[in-house]
Design a protein around this motif. Structure first.
Motif, short mmCIF file in Angstrom:
data_model
loop_
_atom_site.label_atom_id
_atom_site.label_comp_id
_atom_site.label_asym_id
_atom_site.label_seq_id
_atom_site.Cartn_x
_atom_site.Cartn_y
_atom_site.Cartn_z
N GLY A 54 -8.00 -16.82 5.68
CA GLY A 54 -8.91 -15.71 6.00
C GLY A 54 -8.81 -14.57 5.00
N ASN A 55 -9.40 -13.44 5.36
CA ASN A 55 -9.41 -12.27 4.48
C ASN A 55 -8.01 -11.79 4.13
N THR A 56 -7.13 -11.75 5.12
CA THR A 56 -5.76 -11.29 4.86
C THR A 56 -5.08 -12.20 3.86
N ALA A 57 -5.24 -13.51 4.02
CA ALA A 57 -4.63 -14.45 3.09
C ALA A 57 -5.16 -14.25 1.67
N MET A 58 -6.46 -14.07 1.54
CA MET A 58 -7.04 -13.87 0.21
C MET A 58 -6.59 -12.54 -0.39
N ASP A 59 -6.47 -11.51 0.44
CA ASP A 59 -5.94 -10.23 -0.05
C ASP A 59 -4.50 -10.40 -0.53
N CYS A 60 -3.72 -11.20 0.19
CA CYS A 60 -2.33 -11.46 -0.22
C CYS A 60 -2.29 -12.21 -1.54
N SER A 110 0.82 -1.21 0.00
CA SER A 110 0.00 0.00 0.00
C SER A 110 0.85 1.26 0.00
N PHE A 111 1.93 1.26 0.75
CA PHE A 111 2.81 2.43 0.84
C PHE A 111 3.80 2.50 -0.32
N GLY A 112 3.80 1.50 -1.20
CA GLY A 112 4.68 1.52 -2.36
C GLY A 112 6.08 1.01 -2.10
N HIS A 113 6.33 0.43 -0.92
CA HIS A 113 7.65 -0.12 -0.62
C HIS A 113 7.87 -1.45 -1.35
N THR A 114 6.79 -2.17 -1.59
CA THR A 114 6.85 -3.43 -2.34
C THR A 114 6.07 -3.23 -3.62
N THR A 115 6.73 -3.44 -4.76
CA THR A 115 6.06 -3.21 -6.05
C THR A 115 6.08 -4.43 -6.95
N SER A 116 6.73 -5.51 -6.51
CA SER A 116 6.75 -6.73 -7.32
C SER A 116 6.91 -7.93 -6.39
N ILE A 117 6.69 -9.08 -6.96
CA ILE A 117 6.84 -10.32 -6.20
C ILE A 117 7.30 -11.40 -7.17
N GLY A 118 7.85 -12.47 -6.65
CA GLY A 118 8.29 -13.58 -7.51
C GLY A 118 7.14 -14.23 -8.24
N LYS A 119 7.46 -15.11 -9.15
CA LYS A 119 6.44 -15.77 -9.97
C LYS A 119 5.68 -16.86 -9.21
N ARG A 120 6.35 -17.52 -8.24
CA ARG A 120 5.71 -18.60 -7.49
C ARG A 120 5.53 -18.16 -6.04
N VAL A 121 4.30 -18.20 -5.57
CA VAL A 121 3.95 -17.69 -4.24
C VAL A 121 3.10 -18.72 -3.50
N ILE A 122 3.41 -18.91 -2.23
CA ILE A 122 2.55 -19.71 -1.34
C ILE A 122 2.04 -18.78 -0.25
N SER A 178 -0.74 -10.56 -4.77
CA SER A 178 0.39 -11.25 -5.40
C SER A 178 0.18 -11.39 -6.90
N ARG A 179 -1.02 -11.75 -7.30
CA ARG A 179 -1.32 -11.86 -8.73
C ARG A 179 -1.16 -10.51 -9.42
N ARG A 180 -1.65 -9.45 -8.78
CA ARG A 180 -1.54 -8.12 -9.37
C ARG A 180 -0.09 -7.65 -9.49
N LEU A 181 0.77 -8.15 -8.61
CA LEU A 181 2.18 -7.75 -8.63
C LEU A 181 3.05 -8.67 -9.49
N GLY A 182 2.45 -9.62 -10.18
CA GLY A 182 3.23 -10.45 -11.09
C GLY A 182 3.35 -11.91 -10.74
N GLY A 183 2.76 -12.34 -9.65
CA GLY A 183 2.81 -13.76 -9.30
C GLY A 183 1.96 -14.57 -10.26
N ASP A 184 2.58 -15.55 -10.91
CA ASP A 184 1.86 -16.39 -11.87
C ASP A 184 1.26 -17.63 -11.22
N ASP A 185 2.00 -18.19 -10.29
CA ASP A 185 1.62 -19.44 -9.64
C ASP A 185 1.43 -19.16 -8.15
N VAL A 186 0.22 -18.72 -7.79
CA VAL A 186 -0.09 -18.35 -6.41
C VAL A 186 -0.96 -19.45 -5.80
#
Length: 130
Positions: free
Chosen positions: A102-108, A85-97, A112-120
């Motif tokens: 809960g809600n926080t997990a689903m938001d993550c 949200s603050f812009g400190h993190t702008t990308s993520i790896g392709k594979r994410v677990i 993650s998909r929006r930041l480039g994660g292909d396999d979440v």
């Protein structure tokens, strides 16, 4: 917390501003920073409604093998969402677990998909409690 830890795609700032304004227009009595000793005594004060806001939950560290060694790649969900949200993190790896369901997990997951994660993937363990 709502502005920084709930992604804007789920709670747009315009909606949040509008909802907060509805509440402020009611001119509620607020008591901030007070310790509540007894809900029974608070209810006895003859209010029509009471909201007790006790703060946002914090994420929990998991004590699992390899946690320290892989620390740079493991994040606590609620803190990670703030970082995005603050812009400190702008990308993520392709594979994410994502651990949790809960809600926080689903938001993550969605973030993650929006930041480039292909396999979440989501891993959720239901604990039985007595």
């Amino acid at each position: 917390m709502m502005r920084t830890q709930i992604p804007k795609f789920r709670l747009p700032e315009t909606v949040l501003d509008e909802e907060v304004e509805y509440i402020l227009d009611l001119k509620p009595e607020t008591r901030l920073g007070q310790k509540i000793e007894s809900l029974k005594s608070l209810l006895a004060e003859d209010y029509d409604a009471i909201f007790v806001g006790c703060g946002a939950p914090r994420g929990r560290e998991l004590e699992i093998p390899g946690r320290q060694e892989a620390g740079a790649h493991i994040h606590i969900g609620i803190d990670w969402l703030s970082s995005v949200s603050f812009g400190h993190t702008t990308s993520i790896g392709k594979r994410v677990i994502v651990l949790g369901g809960g809600n926080t997990a689903m938001d993550c997951c969605r973030t993650s998909r929006r930041l480039g994660g292909d396999d979440v993937n989501v891993v959720c363990v239901q604990a039985l409690r007595k």
